[in-house]
Design a protein around this motif. Structure first.
Motif: not given
Length: 304
Positions: A101, A133, A161-165, A218-220
Motif C-alpha cells: 500500500g 497512510k 494525499r491519502a494512499h490508505q483508507d 479516503r484513498p487519493n
C-alpha cells in the motif's frame, strides 16, 4: 560493546574497512588529538564535537546526516587521505522493500534519519509504527534565521494525499538543530489541523506530534495543513533539511536571514549533489525540487 586493542595499518584499513578502524588508524598515523582534529574542522567551517569524533572512531556511531558526511569529506583532507576513501567505507543505504500500500520507491526511516531507532519508539508510543497512510503532494517551508544565527520559527504548508483508507491525522517529525533543547521546541497548528499527542526524546533531539484533521480521508483524497515549529533554544544553526520517505510531488524551501547576520555563502544539496545559491535583496535563498525522490533535500550555509 566494541573493544579495540589498537589501530590497524592505515593503508590496510582504508582498503578493507570498516569505517571506524580506518578513521582511527588515520588519526593515529597523523598523531592528532581529537581536540586538534575538532579545531581543524572548525577552521573549515565544520562543527563536530569531540564526543562525536570519538564515537565515530570507536564504532559506537556512524556519520549519516548530510552535515556529518560533509565532515567526513573534510576529515579526508585534514588526514591527508584520498578523496572519498572514508566515505566509500560507509557504503550505500541497505536496500529495503516498500510495504504493501506504500508508494513505489518508499524508504525506511533508518535510511534517512540517524536517530531512527529513537523515532521508531516515539511513533510506537503513539500507537503507530510509522506515518504510512499519507504522502506529500506538495510542501512549502519558510525558515527564519535571526540576528544570533538561530532559527526561532519555521512554517510548513503541506498538501497531503491519502494512499490508505480512514486517514484522520498526520504525524509531524521534528529533528532539532544540534545542541537544541527539545523541551524548548513546540508545534503550533495554523490551518486545517489541531495538535494532538506530542512525544519527545531529549537524547535524540526528536519531537513527534499528531496533527489531527476534522475529517477522514479516503484513498487519493487530499488535505491542506499549515503548522509552525517554534524553537526557543537559541542555538546557532547552519543547515536545514528534510528527509522524504516517499516520493513527493514538489518541495520548496526558503531560508530568510536577518540583515544583521548574513552568511558568506549558501548551498543547496540533494543526496551528494551540491550547488551554490544566490541570495535575493530580501536576504533569502530558496530551492524548488519537483518531483522529489526519497532521500534528503536541504540548504546549508557558511557563517565565515
Amino acid at each position: 560493546m566494541n573493544i579495540h586493542t589498537g589501530s590497524p595499518n592505515p593503508t590496510t584499513a582504508l582498503r578493507t574497512g570498516p569505517f571506524a578502524d580506518a578513521l582511527r588508524a588515520a588519526i593515529t598515523a597523523r598523531g592528532l588529538s581529537l581536540d586538534s582534529l575538532q579545531r581543524h574542522l572548525a577552521d573549515r567551517g565544520v562543527r563536530v564535537g569531540t564526543a562525536t569524533l570519538s564515537c565515530w572512531q570507536n564504532g559506537r556511531r556512524r556519520p549519516e546526516r548530510p552535515s556529518s558526511l560533509r565532515a567526513v569529506s573534510a576529515l579526508e583532507d585534514i588526514l591527508g587521505l584520498p578523496s572519498g576513501s572514508l566515505l566509500v567505507l560507509l557504503g550505500p543505504p541497505r536496500p529495503r522493500g516498500h510495504g504493501i500500500g506504500l508508494p513505489a520507491g518508499s524508504r525506511e526511516y533508518r535510511h534517512i534519519l540517524p536517530t531512527w531507532a529513537a523515532l521508531t519508539g516515539l511513533l510506537a508510543s503513539l500507537g503507530t509504527a510509522a506515518d504510512t497512510k499519507l504522502h506529500i503532494a506538495a510542501q512549502h517551508e519558510q525558515v527564519w534565521i535571526d540576528a544570533t544565527g538561530s532559527s526561532p520559527r519555521r512554517e510548513t504548508f503541506q498538501v497531503l494525499r491519502a494512499h490508505q483508507d480512514s486517514v484522520d491525522r498526520y504525524v509531524a517529525i521534528v529533528d532539532a538543530d544540534p545542541g537544541a533543547d527539545i523541551e524548548r521546541v513546540d508545534l503550533e497548528a495554523l490551518e486545517n489541523c489541531r495538535v494532538g499527542r506530542i512525544r519527545r526524546d531529549a537524547e535524540a533531539g526528536l519531537l513527534v506530534a499528531e496533527l489531527l484533521f476534522d475529517l477522514t480521508l479516503r484513498p487519493n483524497q487530499t488535505h491542506l495543513i499549515r503548522y509552525a515549529v517554534v524553537d526557543r533554544s537559541a542555538v546557532e544553526c547552519s543547515d536545514f533539511h528534510r528527509g522524504f520517505r516517499f516520493p513527493a510531488g514538489q518541495y520548496a524551501l526558503q531560508v530568510r536571514f536577518d540583515q544583521q547576520r548574513l552568511p558568506v555563502a549558501c548551498f543547496a544539496y540533494q543526496g551528494s549533489t551540491e550547488q551554490e545559491l544566490p541570495m535575493t535583496g530580501h536576504h533569502a535563498v530558496h530551492i524548488n525540487v519537483a518531483p522529489v525522490p526519497p532521500g534528503i533535500v536541504g540548504i546549508r550555509w557558511d557563517w565565515r
